[in-house]
Structures are given as C-alpha cells and as structure tokens.
Write a protein that holds these residues in place. Structure first.
Motif, PDB file in Angstrom:
ATOM      1  N   LYS A  62       0.866  -1.177   0.000  1.00 61.07           N
ATOM      2  CA  LYS A  62       0.000   0.000   0.000  1.00 61.07           C
ATOM      3  C   LYS A  62       0.910   1.237   0.000  1.00 61.07           C
ATOM      4  N   THR A  63       1.903   1.180   0.897  1.00 59.09           N
ATOM      5  CA  THR A  63       2.922   2.221   0.950  1.00 59.09           C
ATOM      6  C   THR A  63       4.275   1.535   0.842  1.00 59.09           C
ATOM      7  N   PRO A  64       5.043   1.844  -0.176  1.00 61.71           N
ATOM      8  CA  PRO A  64       6.329   1.168  -0.314  1.00 61.71           C
ATOM      9  C   PRO A  64       7.269   1.542   0.835  1.00 61.71           C
ATOM     10  N   PHE A  65       8.228   0.677   1.112  1.00 62.39           N
ATOM     11  CA  PHE A  65       9.177   0.937   2.205  1.00 62.39           C
ATOM     12  C   PHE A  65      10.425   1.605   1.633  1.00 62.39           C
ATOM     13  N   SER A  66      11.113   2.329   2.489  1.00 67.63           N
ATOM     14  CA  SER A  66      12.425   2.831   2.076  1.00 67.63           C
ATOM     15  C   SER A  66      13.502   2.277   3.005  1.00 67.63           C
ATOM     16  N   ASP A  67      13.079   1.945   4.236  1.00 64.68           N
ATOM     17  CA  ASP A  67      14.024   1.436   5.225  1.00 64.68           C
ATOM     18  C   ASP A  67      13.993  -0.097   5.168  1.00 64.68           C
ATOM     19  N   VAL A  68      15.074  -0.730   4.744  1.00 68.80           N
ATOM     20  CA  VAL A  68      15.055  -2.190   4.590  1.00 68.80           C
ATOM     21  C   VAL A  68      15.169  -2.889   5.934  1.00 68.80           C
ATOM     22  N   LEU A  69      16.250  -2.609   6.654  1.00 63.20           N
ATOM     23  CA  LEU A  69      16.493  -3.316   7.918  1.00 63.20           C
ATOM     24  C   LEU A  69      16.969  -2.326   8.960  1.00 63.20           C
ATOM     25  N   ASP A  70      16.279  -2.304  10.092  1.00 61.76           N
ATOM     26  CA  ASP A  70      16.662  -1.437  11.200  1.00 61.76           C
ATOM     27  C   ASP A  70      17.153  -2.330  12.339  1.00 61.76           C
ATOM     28  N   GLU A  71      18.447  -2.199  12.646  1.00 61.08           N
ATOM     29  CA  GLU A  71      19.025  -3.048  13.687  1.00 61.08           C
ATOM     30  C   GLU A  71      19.223  -2.294  14.998  1.00 61.08           C
ATOM     31  N   SER A  72      18.714  -1.071  15.065  1.00 57.39           N
ATOM     32  CA  SER A  72      19.022  -0.234  16.230  1.00 57.39           C
ATOM     33  C   SER A  72      18.434  -0.787  17.537  1.00 57.39           C
ATOM     34  N   GLN A  73      17.353  -1.574  17.445  1.00 55.60           N
ATOM     35  CA  GLN A  73      16.760  -2.141  18.665  1.00 55.60           C
ATOM     36  C   GLN A  73      17.109  -3.622  18.828  1.00 55.60           C
ATOM     37  N   ALA A  74      18.163  -4.086  18.196  1.00 54.30           N
ATOM     38  CA  ALA A  74      18.518  -5.503  18.228  1.00 54.30           C
ATOM     39  C   ALA A  74      18.528  -6.026  19.670  1.00 54.30           C
ATOM     40  N   PRO A  75      18.079  -7.270  19.905  1.00 53.28           N
ATOM     41  CA  PRO A  75      17.664  -8.255  18.897  1.00 53.28           C
ATOM     42  C   PRO A  75      16.214  -8.126  18.431  1.00 53.28           C
ATOM     43  N   HIS A  76      15.625  -6.938  18.555  1.00 48.42           N
ATOM     44  CA  HIS A  76      14.326  -6.739  17.897  1.00 48.42           C
ATOM     45  C   HIS A  76      14.623  -6.059  16.570  1.00 48.42           C
ATOM     46  N   PHE A  77      14.546  -6.825  15.529  1.00 46.41           N
ATOM     47  CA  PHE A  77      14.886  -6.291  14.207  1.00 46.41           C
ATOM     48  C   PHE A  77      13.619  -5.846  13.508  1.00 46.41           C
ATOM     49  N   ARG A  78      13.743  -4.767  12.732  1.00 47.52           N
ATOM     50  CA  ARG A  78      12.604  -4.295  11.947  1.00 47.52           C
ATOM     51  C   ARG A  78      12.939  -4.424  10.470  1.00 47.52           C
ATOM     52  N   TRP A  79      12.028  -5.044   9.740  1.00 47.86           N
ATOM     53  CA  TRP A  79      12.234  -5.231   8.301  1.00 47.86           C
ATOM     54  C   TRP A  79      11.198  -4.421   7.529  1.00 47.86           C
ATOM     55  N   PHE A  80      11.648  -3.682   6.565  1.00 45.62           N
ATOM     56  CA  PHE A  80      10.757  -2.901   5.684  1.00 45.62           C
ATOM     57  C   PHE A  80       9.872  -1.973   6.534  1.00 45.62           C
ATOM     58  N   GLY A  81      10.463  -1.443   7.599  1.00 45.96           N
ATOM     59  CA  GLY A  81       9.756  -0.839   8.736  1.00 45.96           C
ATOM     60  C   GLY A  81       8.838   0.318   8.421  1.00 45.96           C
ATOM     61  N   ASP A  82       9.038   1.034   7.310  1.00 45.60           N
ATOM     62  CA  ASP A  82       8.126   2.138   7.039  1.00 45.60           C
ATOM     63  C   ASP A  82       7.145   1.816   5.905  1.00 45.60           C
ATOM     64  N   GLY A  83       7.049   0.538   5.549  1.00 44.74           N
ATOM     65  CA  GLY A  83       6.093   0.136   4.515  1.00 44.74           C
ATOM     66  C   GLY A  83       4.738  -0.183   5.126  1.00 44.74           C
ATOM     67  N   GLU A  84       3.700  -0.194   4.282  1.00 40.57           N
ATOM     68  CA  GLU A  84       2.357  -0.578   4.731  1.00 40.57           C
ATOM     69  C   GLU A  84       1.746  -1.572   3.750  1.00 40.57           C
ATOM     70  N   LEU A  85       1.050  -2.526   4.324  1.00 42.69           N
ATOM     71  CA  LEU A  85       0.445  -3.569   3.483  1.00 42.69           C
ATOM     72  C   LEU A  85      -0.682  -4.245   4.242  1.00 42.69           C
ATOM     73  N   ASN A  86      -1.350  -5.161   3.589  1.00 41.97           N
ATOM     74  CA  ASN A  86      -2.279  -6.040   4.289  1.00 41.97           C
ATOM     75  C   ASN A  86      -2.054  -7.460   3.770  1.00 41.97           C
ATOM     76  N   ILE A  87      -1.929  -8.390   4.716  1.00 40.92           N
ATOM     77  CA  ILE A  87      -1.583  -9.762   4.351  1.00 40.92           C
ATOM     78  C   ILE A  87      -2.723 -10.429   3.579  1.00 40.92           C
ATOM     79  N   SER A  88      -3.937 -10.209   4.014  1.00 40.38           N
ATOM     80  CA  SER A  88      -5.071 -10.837   3.349  1.00 40.38           C
ATOM     81  C   SER A  88      -5.247 -10.284   1.931  1.00 40.38           C
ATOM     82  N   ALA A  89      -4.988  -8.991   1.750  1.00 38.91           N
ATOM     83  CA  ALA A  89      -5.042  -8.412   0.399  1.00 38.91           C
ATOM     84  C   ALA A  89      -3.983  -9.054  -0.487  1.00 38.91           C
TER      85      ALA A  89
END
Ligand code: 7RM
Length: 653
Positions: A58-85
């Motif tokens: 829905k909204t493309p991501f620009s941030d691929v991988l955010d490791e700043s809160q490791a070991p809580h990793f964020r992937w594609f963190g600023d993207g938006e989507l819906n799994i069922s869609a």
C-alpha cells in the motif's frame, strides 16, 4: 555438552533432479547461483529486491532493515500492506475463478472454493469480527478443526489487523485456557467439533471448560457448525458462525498495517514448563512464506499443493494459510486422520485431487511405510512431481521409501529444516538445482546466513563435527518477540552468543561436501511425531496430579514417532510393586492428556521411590535417557545421592 554431539551416520547416495524437472523449474541451477551471488554481494539489497517484487504494498518501504533495537529487528519498517489483500485481492482479476482450496472432510465430503468465493467469505467474517468490537491489534484465538473456515478465520483476522493465535485442536481445555489468557484474547473462534480418526473431537465442550475455568477477557465465542452434534450455546456470548456472517457484506476494506505489525502469535514448547507465544510480524513473514513457496516448493500456476500439517502448527500457517495463497496456488485441506477409512487415505487423496506437490512429516511416512508398498501401489500417484518433509530428521530408509514407492524415483524430495521461530524454510534443497542426500536438508537458502559453531561461537569448519546451529544475520521471516516476555526472547535465542547469533536450539554437522545434517535438540525439548513438547511441560503436568510427588520426563528413540515420552514418577504414596502399575499409568496418561493434550501422554511410565540426583539436587537426565533406552549404564553414578534406586528405575526391582 559438546561430547554429546557426535555423529555416526554417513550417507553416500546422491540424487540429482531429472532433466525434465529442471527444465520446468522456477529456479534452475543458474538462477540459484545468481540469487546466491546477489545475496552475498548485498544482503539487505537482496531482501529489498525480493520484497519489492513479491509483495503488493500500500505504501512502499524505504528502510530495509533497522538493527538499532537488536535483537528486535525491523524489516521494511516504514512500509504498509495487508496480508489478506496479498493472499486474496491481488488474485481476483487474474485468478478469481481459480480454485484456491480443495477441501475433503474425513467422511468424504468435498468442496472447491475459488479465490473469489474465499475472498467474500473472509470479508464477511472480517466484518463480523469488527461488529463484535475487534480492532487492529486485538487478539483472537482460533481453536478449529482442519476445515477451510480455519483458514478463513485466520485471513479474516489478518484483514482487520487482529492478531490471531491458533491453538491446535488436539490441545486440552487447560492448554487452551493458558493460551487464551496469556494472549489476552477477547474473541474465541471454534466449532461444535471436527471429524478425526472416525470420532468427533469435542472442541466446543473443551472451549466451554476453558472459559469456565478462566479467560475473563473473552467476550464472544463464534462457533462453526461442522458435526451437528448437540452442544451448549451460552446466550449473549456464543454465536453460530453462519449467523455471524449472515448479514455481513462480502467486501471489507483491508486494514493497512505497518510491515512490523504483529500478524500472529503461535505458542510453542521450550525448556520451561510454560509454552512461549512466538510473535511474528507481517511483511517479513509474508516474504519468507512467498519466497520459500517459490524456491523450495517450485509452486507454479497449475500445481495442486498439499501440506498435510494442521493450522495449529507453524507449518499449517506458512504452507497452508498464507504462503501458497499469496502465490495464487491451489491447496488441498484434509480434515481427518491418515488411517480413515484405511491407511490408503493420503494416497487416495493425492490421486483424487491430482496433487502435484505433497508435503508431510517423517513420522507419517514411517507409519505408512510399515504397512507395506501394496497400499500406495493401489493408487495412481502419477500427478505428483515434488515431495517434501518437515518436522524432524528423516531417516534414510524412510527417505528411500518416499523416493521410490511414492515418488517412483521421478520426484525430487525437499527435506526442509525450519522452526516456529524462523517463520519459513531456512535450510532446504532447491528442487531443480540441488543434488540431495537422503537424510540431509542440504544447504541454507539464499539470503540465510546459517552456521555451526562451538561453545565460544567459533565456526566449526571440520567435516562431520557437530556443534550449535546458529543464524548469523537477521532474516525477514524471523520471530520478533516472545509475547509478553521480552526477557525470555532475549535469553532463549540471543543469550548464548551475546546477542550476535540466533541460537536455534538444534545441534548439527556439515559433511565434507558442506551439506547440513540436523542431529537433534540441545535443550529439553522432545520431538514426538514432529511435534515439539517440553519435558518440563509434561513434568509440570504430572506433578500437578495429587498422587505425584515428583517426575522426570525424557525422550526415548521410537521407530515411528521419532521420539517417545518416557516418564519416571515418584508417588506421594507407596510405590507400586515392581515399579509398574497399569492402572496408575492409565490414570496419569489420561491426566496428562487433559492437562496438555493427547500428544503429550507418556508412552511409558516407571515408578520409583526417588529420582537419580546429583548432590546439588539436579536430576541426572542423561542417566535417565540411558535407562529409558534400556541400555547398560556406563556413566559415572558415584555422585548419585541414592544409588540403590537405579534398579528400580531400570525396572529390575
Ligand atoms: C517446522 C517445525 C522445530 C524443530 C527444529 C528441529 C525439528 C524441523 C526438521 C527438523 C530435522 C528437519 N517447527 N525439525 N524440521 N529436524 N530435519 N527437516 O517443525 O517449531 O515445531 O519444530 O523441529 O529440531 O528445531 S517446530
């Protein structure tokens, strides 16, 4: 512990995919090389490319991988989507009338559900959930038989951003209650029952018992009518599924969620008495499901894909409810047991529905193999082009049987290693490119940095030397947390190597050709018929019985189940004569069945006056494992508090 990790098995046979298979495969050897080169060169870029290609954003991501809160990793963190869609809507134009689900009940009833119809049913249930006050981020527990509605319920949650937690229908009321409470769920979706093994599994009765014992947070119970058996419906709380959806629109605008929004929790056993709620995120999980369906299952437009796992396990999440639908595939869902009406049922289903890709557990194969080749030979299995296994190591004998009797030597076998926590396949062959060896899951997938290390975290390079299986870089489908217990997340998975590597909890070796061989768990987790069970969990259940003072549970090799549950029990009262009592064994087996579920029932039980303990009070589990196997005791037992109980434990006195 490193002296535990030894390897004796050496397998020399090699199997290459046929030219015919390679010719039509999605991933040919060249393509695989390209993927690996791309991942080696730019690891995050590799995953970003895949995410852009495979996911409808829905909204493309620009941030691929955010490791700043490791070991809580964020992937594609600023993207938006819906799994069922991603699983439904995006196919409507091109595949609206294509069959998404072929369902067969245990009693032989069948249904074909197109993408269009599935979409409508998911939307209607999503609207119903909303009407009961379910909001984005709320938890919904699903306790269902293996019917299309289980998938519909999961997809409906995903559609509105609710977090589902599926509880396997074989779990008891007590286990269900614990999971509902831990997840803080407000809705329970269940059924009057399901058909399994010629009987009715009384799901609603178990749900009623769970809600009676606790779960004050549950506001509504949605009940699918499956078996028509009489059940109690509590007015104001319980609603029939068909009533819930009756007046709901068959469209529902998806809730657009952040990539990291939790998609589901799935409880799995660990080394303590309390199962942990493995928390998965949305985009990364979906990406792992899609890429593995394409790479490992070579899933293509015309395929009929049957993964026999129940949606109560991770395999049923990734390879029934999400992955194959996201790639627009046709899946088979079978409600019942492999032995009803006879042990040809799996093969008959493959024949009748023209299954092309078949994915099951080694334990099922070993059980079916034992019954001989005549049964599968009665069926036309010529539609099958690819076979897969998951859940535990497959012994070369079962592999060869699968290859020759089911695959008629024509079909590659993909032995897939992964976990609830990894979300999707991690080590597995690429069927059109990998030369397989019976019993080996072969190599890590592109973009997965898997290694075997020693206690200090140093890579083990020597061939066939066992060590800890670790994953050295974060990957999109990885777990994000243990629900409500961050400490446990950090300790269990990241504690051993100072947050640097993910610890899988398995030991493994690599042979001289670099092939991975999984050797087993390094923690107190058993693998019974491909199901994870914590020894501590079963021990806690036993000790919760008023008759039991103490208990120790170990695994014992079993020809069919892989591992069997062996319990050593100390009673509060006197020990039965000879340490054996059929009556008490039965009573405690039933008890464990009620506390956890039938799969956790001890296969063998021995009663002793005491358990073998070191002077510091630790139960000597290694000694108990030796005894359970019926092997001669060669360990040093001099530190044992009470040596005289050895004979009792061995069943000699
Ligand atoms: C998918 C699943 C995970 C544990 C894992 C292993 C064992 C799974 C294989 C395997 C050898 C395999 N998730 N395991 N697959 N062992 N070869 N192909 O089973 O969370 O329920 O279990 O299962 O020990 O750690 S799970």
């Amino acid at each position: 512990m490193s002296h535990n990790i030894e390897s004796t098995l050496i397998e020399e046979r090699l199997f290459s995919p046929s030219d015919e298979f390679v010719k039509q495969a999605r991933i040919t050897p060249d393509k695989l090389q390209q993927l690996r080169a791309e991942a080696d060169e730019d690891y995050t870029g590799f995953w970003a490319n895949r995410a852009n290609q495979e996911i409808s954003w829905k909204t493309p991501f620009s941030d691929v991988l955010d490791e700043s809160q490791a070991p809580h990793f964020r992937w594609f963190g600023d993207g938006e989507l819906n799994i069922s869609a991603n699983c439904l809507d995006r196919h409507l134009e091109t595949r609206g009338d294509k069959t998404a689900i072929i369902f067969e009940g245990e009693q032989g009833d069948t249904r074909h559900i197109s993408y269009k119809v599935l979409h409508g049913e998911v939307c209607a249930m999503a609207n119903a959930l909303k009407s009961y006050g379910v909001r984005c981020g709320d938890r919904v527990v699903i306790y269902m038989p293996m019917t299309p509605e289980a998938v519909i319920a999961m997809q409906a949650c995903a559609r509105i951003g609710a977090i589902h937690s599926v509880v396997f229908g074989g779990f008891s009321a007590e286990s269900l209650k614990d999971r509902i409470e831990d997840a803080g769920a407000k809705i329970l979706i269940t059924a009057d029952g399901g058909h399994r093994g010629g009987k009715i599994v009384a799901l609603k009765a178990a749900a009623d018992a769970a809600l009676k014992a606790g779960c004050p947070g549950i506001e509504k119970v949605i009940v699918l009518q499956r078996t028509q058996q009489p059940i109690e419906m509590q007015s104001g709380r319980d609603i029939w599924w068909h009533d819930a959806v009756a007046n709901q629109a068959k469209t529902c605008e998806p809730e657009w969620v952040n990539s990291e929004h939790p998609l589901f929790l799935l409880y799995t056993s660990g080394s303590t008495g309390k199962p942990k709620g493995i928390q998965h995120a949305s985009a990364g999980y979906l990406l792992g499901a899609i890429t593995s369906c394409k790479w490992v299952f070579d899933l293509q437009e015309k395929d009929v894909f049957w993964c026999t796992a129940d949606v109560g396990w991770i395999t049923g999440h990734t390879y029934v409810a999400y992955g194959p639908l996201a790639v627009g595939g046709t899946i088979v869902i079978y409600e019942g047991a492999p032995t009803v009406p006879d042990s040809g049922r799996f093969w008959k289903l493959c024949q009748d529905h023209k299954v092309t890709i078949f994915y099951t557990a080694p334990t099922a194969l070993r059980a079916l193999m034992k019954l001989g080749d005549e049964i599968p030979n009665q069926y036309d299995l010529s539609s099958i082009r690819l076979l897969g296994t998951v859940g535990e190591p497959i012994n070369p004998e079962a592999w060869m049987w699968y290859h020759t009797v089911i695959g008629k030597t024509r079909c590659p076998i993909v032995d897939t290693w992964w976990q609830t926590e990894t979300g999707a396949h991690v080590i597995a062959p690429i069927p059109g490119a990998t030369v397989t060896k019976p019993g080996s899951c072969t190599h890590a997938l592109p973009g997965m940095d898997v290694d075997i290390v020693d206690e200090q975290g140093n890579s083990i390079t020597a061939a066939n030397q066992g060590g800890y299986l670790v994953i050295k870089k974060p990957w999109p489908a990885m777990l994000r947390n243990v629900w409500g217990d961050e400490q446990r997340y950090k300790e269990t998975y990241w504690g051993m190597f100072d947050g640097k590597y993910y610890l899988a909890g398995d030991s493994a070796r690599r042979d001289a050709d670099g092939y991975f061989w999984i050797m087993g768990r390094i923690d107190d987790v058993l693998n019974v018929s491909g199901h994870r069970l914590g020894t501590m969990e079963i021990e806690s259940a036993l000790v919760a019985n008023p008759l039991v003072a103490e208990a120790a549970v170990v695994g014992c090799p079993d020809e069919i189940k892989g591992e069997a549950v062996f319990a050593f029990v100390v009673l509060k009262d006197e020990r039965p004569a000879g340490g054996v009592s059929d009556e008490l064994t039965q009573q405690l087996r039933t008890w464990v069945g009620e506390q956890i579920g039938p799969i956790a029932k001890p296969d063998q039980m021995r009663f002793a006056d005491n358990l073998p303990k070191t002077r510091s009070g630790k139960i000597m589990r290694r000694l108990l494992r030796t005894i359970a196997k019926g092997e001669e005791i060669t360990q040093d037992t001099s530190t044992l508090e009470n040596e005289s109980i050895l004979k009792q434990l061995q069943g000699i006195e």
